[in-house]
Design a protein around this motif. Structure first.
Motif, PDB file in Angstrom:
ATOM      1  N   VAL A  76      38.401   8.533  -8.563  1.00 16.93           N
ATOM      2  CA  VAL A  76      38.379   7.287  -7.802  1.00 16.93           C
ATOM      3  C   VAL A  76      37.539   7.489  -6.548  1.00 16.93           C
ATOM      4  CG1 VAL A  76      40.579   7.894  -6.688  1.00 16.93           C
ATOM      5  CG2 VAL A  76      39.811   5.516  -6.701  1.00 16.93           C
ATOM      6  N   ALA A  77      36.717   6.480  -6.222  1.00 15.97           N
ATOM      7  CA  ALA A  77      35.859   6.540  -5.038  1.00 15.97           C
ATOM      8  C   ALA A  77      36.063   5.281  -4.203  1.00 15.97           C
ATOM      9  CB  ALA A  77      34.393   6.667  -5.444  1.00 15.97           C
ATOM     10  N   THR A 117      32.373   5.352   4.592  1.00 14.48           N
ATOM     11  CA  THR A 117      33.135   6.402   5.272  1.00 14.48           C
ATOM     12  C   THR A 117      34.262   6.948   4.404  1.00 14.48           C
ATOM     13  OG1 THR A 117      34.507   4.672   6.257  1.00 14.48           O
ATOM     14  CG2 THR A 117      32.628   5.471   7.558  1.00 14.48           C
ATOM     15  N   GLY A 118      34.367   6.473   3.171  1.00 16.58           N
ATOM     16  CA  GLY A 118      35.473   6.846   2.300  1.00 16.58           C
ATOM     17  C   GLY A 118      35.289   8.190   1.624  1.00 16.58           C
ATOM     18  N   ARG A 119      36.036   8.388   0.531  1.00 18.52           N
ATOM     19  CA  ARG A 119      36.056   9.682  -0.127  1.00 18.52           C
ATOM     20  C   ARG A 119      36.216   9.525  -1.635  1.00 18.52           C
ATOM     21  NH1 ARG A 119      39.211  13.603   1.506  1.00 18.52           N
ATOM     22  NH2 ARG A 119      40.005  14.217  -0.533  1.00 18.52           N
ATOM     23  N   ASP A 147      36.813  17.152  -4.646  1.00 17.56           N
ATOM     24  CA  ASP A 147      37.136  15.947  -3.887  1.00 17.56           C
ATOM     25  C   ASP A 147      36.710  16.105  -2.440  1.00 17.56           C
ATOM     26  OD1 ASP A 147      38.241  14.957  -6.188  1.00 17.56           O
ATOM     27  OD2 ASP A 147      40.317  15.364  -5.628  1.00 17.56           O
ATOM     28  N   GLY A 148      36.586  14.952  -1.763  1.00 17.42           N
ATOM     29  CA  GLY A 148      36.221  14.993  -0.356  1.00 17.42           C
ATOM     30  C   GLY A 148      35.445  13.762   0.048  1.00 17.42           C
ATOM     31  N   PRO A 149      34.838  13.775   1.235  1.00 18.01           N
ATOM     32  CA  PRO A 149      34.008  12.654   1.679  1.00 18.01           C
ATOM     33  C   PRO A 149      32.953  12.310   0.628  1.00 18.01           C
ATOM     34  CG  PRO A 149      34.350  14.206   3.470  1.00 18.01           C
ATOM     35  CD  PRO A 149      34.920  14.857   2.248  1.00 18.01           C
ATOM     36  N   LEU A 150      32.601  11.041   0.540  1.00 20.94           N
ATOM     37  CA  LEU A 150      31.761  10.541  -0.547  1.00 20.94           C
ATOM     38  C   LEU A 150      30.546  11.410  -0.849  1.00 20.94           C
ATOM     39  CD1 LEU A 150      31.808   6.680   0.139  1.00 20.94           C
ATOM     40  CD2 LEU A 150      32.872   7.877  -1.779  1.00 20.94           C
ATOM     41  N   LEU A 151      29.763  11.723   0.180  1.00 18.05           N
ATOM     42  CA  LEU A 151      28.504  12.426  -0.061  1.00 18.05           C
ATOM     43  C   LEU A 151      28.666  13.940  -0.145  1.00 18.05           C
ATOM     44  CD1 LEU A 151      26.091  10.307   2.172  1.00 18.05           C
ATOM     45  CD2 LEU A 151      26.488  10.153  -0.294  1.00 18.05           C
ATOM     46  N   GLU A 152      29.865  14.435   0.095  1.00 16.87           N
ATOM     47  CA  GLU A 152      30.127  15.869  -0.039  1.00 16.87           C
ATOM     48  C   GLU A 152      30.840  16.199  -1.341  1.00 16.87           C
ATOM     49  OE1 GLU A 152      32.152  17.348   3.400  1.00 16.87           O
ATOM     50  OE2 GLU A 152      30.852  16.247   4.796  1.00 16.87           O
ATOM     51  N   ALA A 153      31.429  15.205  -1.973  1.00 18.71           N
ATOM     52  CA  ALA A 153      32.161  15.427  -3.217  1.00 18.71           C
ATOM     53  C   ALA A 153      31.211  15.868  -4.328  1.00 18.71           C
ATOM     54  CB  ALA A 153      32.887  14.152  -3.623  1.00 18.71           C
ATOM     55  N   GLN A 154      31.760  16.597  -5.296  1.00 21.04           N
ATOM     56  CA  GLN A 154      30.974  17.016  -6.457  1.00 21.04           C
ATOM     57  C   GLN A 154      31.474  16.283  -7.699  1.00 21.04           C
ATOM     58  OE1 GLN A 154      30.854  21.300  -6.759  1.00 21.04           O
ATOM     59  NE2 GLN A 154      30.193  21.541  -4.636  1.00 21.04           N
ATOM     60  N   LEU A 155      30.514  15.716  -8.435  1.00 22.49           N
ATOM     61  CA  LEU A 155      30.782  14.957  -9.640  1.00 22.49           C
ATOM     62  C   LEU A 155      30.123  15.665 -10.820  1.00 22.49           C
ATOM     63  CD1 LEU A 155      31.366  12.965  -7.302  1.00 22.49           C
ATOM     64  CD2 LEU A 155      30.251  11.177  -8.619  1.00 22.49           C
ATOM     65  N   ALA A 156      30.489  15.246 -12.039  1.00 19.93           N
ATOM     66  CA  ALA A 156      29.939  15.920 -13.220  1.00 19.93           C
ATOM     67  C   ALA A 156      29.682  14.904 -14.322  1.00 19.93           C
ATOM     68  CB  ALA A 156      30.884  17.019 -13.704  1.00 19.93           C
ATOM     69  N   GLN A 157      28.502  14.345 -14.295  1.00 19.06           N
ATOM     70  CA  GLN A 157      28.019  13.432 -15.328  1.00 19.06           C
ATOM     71  C   GLN A 157      28.896  12.184 -15.458  1.00 19.06           C
ATOM     72  OE1 GLN A 157      26.490  15.609 -18.758  1.00 19.06           O
ATOM     73  NE2 GLN A 157      26.875  13.862 -20.061  1.00 19.06           N
ATOM     74  N   PRO A 158      29.047  11.406 -14.396  1.00 23.05           N
ATOM     75  CA  PRO A 158      29.834  10.168 -14.499  1.00 23.05           C
ATOM     76  C   PRO A 158      29.207   9.225 -15.516  1.00 23.05           C
ATOM     77  CG  PRO A 158      28.589  10.213 -12.446  1.00 23.05           C
ATOM     78  CD  PRO A 158      28.453  11.574 -13.056  1.00 23.05           C
TER      79      PRO A 158
END
Length: 659
Positions: A400-401, A406-408, A367-378
């Protein structure tokens, strides 16, 4: 690319080419490749289950072939990306190369041979596959991640291996050199390997792995992807097929409903304001736009090629996308679950600007700021109009995004790549197993918990997960929601007090009445319209044993046997058309006939000699237990006949329909 943790016994790769994008493999020279091998390839374990073959395969049986082992697991998007490259290699080296799929499962659900069989059919894999559920072959060959490829020479020795996707150029170059090397030594056996494909053992369903579904509350129309038939369907809630969109053959082609082409589309998003349906055309790596009023299909974004580099943004058809799997729309912006790059993207429907919204492109759960977060095959996305909720399938999570740049990103359910299960509880104890779909409804996020064969519900306020429908066992049983069964459901939506489910491995659309809790299977009123499915004609040709008949015979009786547990569908009568190879020997009616029973009495006019009666069958039949689950079969029966004085005066022929 997904690592498999806690495995020992790795071998040292003799060549590993780490490719990104379309980097050329030409730097690998023949002198650098140990074509004669380094050590014997380990034998496949005894007792393992095999698919796409009627008997186990041994290394000894592969002598004289160049063998490419593909270590994969069917949930993995990187493994899915390798399949087209493997098909290209198989097509280029049909007599020299044998690909063997080694299915080493990540998820518990993937260990079952019946589920691997579904994946083989879904991705149209036509090479042998071994179920390596205990990771025996994986350990023997030192695989480290999904996908891993290992090349074996015609003498059964390992040449080398590679991990990652984008493998065609690399292996094309090396296999081409290997063919020359072993041809010079007369070591190649070009006789074809005889296989028994899984697709030949099962009937073809009217729908094939429906992916996602959406609906219009005002009109009561539903829109869903018939993914493996490469088309999009529009229907009514009571089961009338209104439109079939797509020719059926895979491809990227704009045009009218009849001529447009898709390639395994998944996500759909309905915009009632513009009377527009947006489609995530997954294996075309494109976003399509369907104008329902004008009955046309266009391409909004994607150039038809998979993006090989991360975070390369662009506009319209100039940008390369990476397996878009689902869509949600807020205002003029489409939000894209970009499974292949482990990100969420946006598409401005006015300017066609396409860019990253969330995810660093590193695969994990962070989790974290939108472009720093790590996702896995949404693989599924929905919205309440204020935030985005998505199914992050490889970490078995619902996340949830924010919409604002500027969100997370935050997590509601899920903890890691290898933390999954079937547990109803609050975070962090709650568990899902490779969830693919989500839908927002009345303050809750409903989840297609795909590998648990359930629909679950998450309360975003308390982060509590509960089972809403399904027993957890795969099946197609209707009934009360907690007793009904699903089989890898992949998408869902809500309309008019109903929850609709794209029940992928059952090849049906299911409905759950939110008032009564009853789950039913949608029955099609005009199933004949679905026979426009691709590659339904011409059908297979089956030659029957010779029949000897008397010149006095006036009828020939043909009796059919359908697959067990099925019956003819009377809503769209099956048809048969008869013809003769020599009307002077035997004359038959050429009229198309309809029948409701499984026997046909065919008028004939025989004369002495030999000929063949041809019968072109177009069959539509359904499950006796679930009339919404229907199949079609198009087959030509060729019946050799000999008219002789001692022939049968009342000839009868039987044939079993296998698929």
């Amino acid at each position: 690319m997904k690592p498999r943790s806690r495995l020992r016994g790795f071998v040292r790769w003799l060549w590993v080419c780490v490719m990104t994008g379309s980097a050329a493999a030409g730097t690998v020279g023949a002198a650098d490749i140990p074509f004669d091998g380094t050590r014997p390839a380990p034998e496949f374990p005894e007792g393992a289950e095999w698919l796409n073959t009627d008997k186990p395969i041994t290394m000894a049986a592969l002598k004289g072939k160049i063998v490419l082992l593909d270590f994969w697991t069917y949930c993995c998007i990187n493994c899915i990306h390798v399949i087209p490259d493997l098909k290209k290699l198989e097509a280029k080296y049909p007599n020299e190369l044998v690909v063997i799929g080694v299915h080493s499962a990540k998820f518990e659900n993937e260990k079952l041979t019946r589920n691997i069989r579904e994946a083989i059919q879904r991705y149209e894999i036509e090479h042998p596959v071994i179920n390596d559920k205990d990771f025996t072959v994986w350990r023997d060959f030192g695989a480290r991640s999904w996908p891993t490829l290992v090349l074996i020479n015609p003498n059964g020795k390992i040449i080398g291996g590679h991990s990652g996707e984008g493998i065609f150029a690399l292996f094309d170059d090396i296999i081409g050199q290997a063919v020359q090397h072993f041809d010079a030594r007369h070591a190649l056996d070009r006789r074809p390997l005889r296989l028994k494909l899984e697709k030949e053992k099962v009937p073809r369903p009217l729908l094939a792995y429906p992916g996602k579904i959406t609906a219009d509350e005002k009109t009561g129309r539903i829109y869903f992807t018939d993914s493996n038939h490469n088309r999009v369907l529009i229907a009514t809630l009571d089961g009338e097929i209104l439109e079939v969109i797509g020719e059926g053959e895979p491809g990227l082609r704009d045009g009218d409903f009849a001529s447009a082409r898709f390639f395994r589309p998944q996500g759909v998003c309905w915009d009632p304001v513009g009377n527009t349906l947006y489609v995530a055309d997954t294996e075309n790596h494109a976003i399509r736009r369907i104008d329902v009023a004008r009955k046309t299909v266009g391409t909004l974004a994607g150039n038809g090629e998979q993006a090989r580099r991360h975070n390369v943004e662009g506009r319209g058809r100039e940008v390369a996308l990476n397996s878009p799997w689902d869509l949600a729309k807020i205002g003029d912006t489409l939000y894209i679950a970009m499974a292949g790059s482990h990100q969420l993207w946006t598409l401005d429907c006015r300017t066609l600007a396409t860019k990253v919204h969330a995810g660093s492109a590193r695969e994990n759960i962070l989790d974290g700021p939108l472009l720093e977060a790590q996702l896995a095959q949404p693989s599924g996305i929905t919205t309440d109009g204020r935030r985005l909720y998505f199914a992050d399938s490889e970490v078995s999570a619902v996340r949830v995004a924010d919409i604002a740049p500027t969100g997370r990103v935050d997590t509601l359910i899920g903890e890691g790549l290898f933390k999954f299960g079937d547990v109803d509880a609050k975070f962090p104890a709650a568990r899902l197993q490779h969830c693919l779909g989500v839908a927002w409804h009345d303050g809750f996020v409903y989840v297609a918990d795909t590998y648990n064969h359930k629909i679950k519900r998450v309360d975003p306020r308390t982060r509590e997960l509960v089972t809403f429908a399904g027993t957890g066992q795969p099946g197609a049983t209707d009934g009360s929601r907690l007793k009904a069964q699903f089989n890898e459901p992949s998408g869902l939506c809500f309309v008019n007090d109903q929850m609709l489910v794209a029940d992928a491995n059952n090849h049906v659309i299911r409905s759950c009445d939110l008032q009564s809790g009853a789950v039913t299977t949608l029955r099609w009123k005009n199933p004949g319209k679905l026979r426009q499915a691709p590659r339904s004609a011409p059908g297979a040709e089956v030659t029957l044993p010779l029949v000897k008949l008397s010149p006095q015979a006036t009828t020939l009786t043909l009796a059919l046997t359908l697959p067990p547990g099925t019956q003819l569908n009377t809503a769209a009568p099956s048809t048969a058309k008869f013809s003769s190879s020599d009307t002077k020997v035997i004359g038959v009616s050429g009229d198309v006939r309809e029948w409701s029973e499984l026997k046909m009495r065919i008028p004939i006019q025989p004369a002495m000699g030999r000929a063949a009666v041809r019968c072109d069958l177009d069959l539509l039949y359904c499950s006796k237990g679930n009339a919404g689950l229907c199949y079609f079969s198009t087959v030509r029966l060729v019946l050799p006949v000999e008219v002789a004085a001692d022939g049968d005066k009342d000839p009868k022929v039987g044939h079993e329909i296998l698929r």
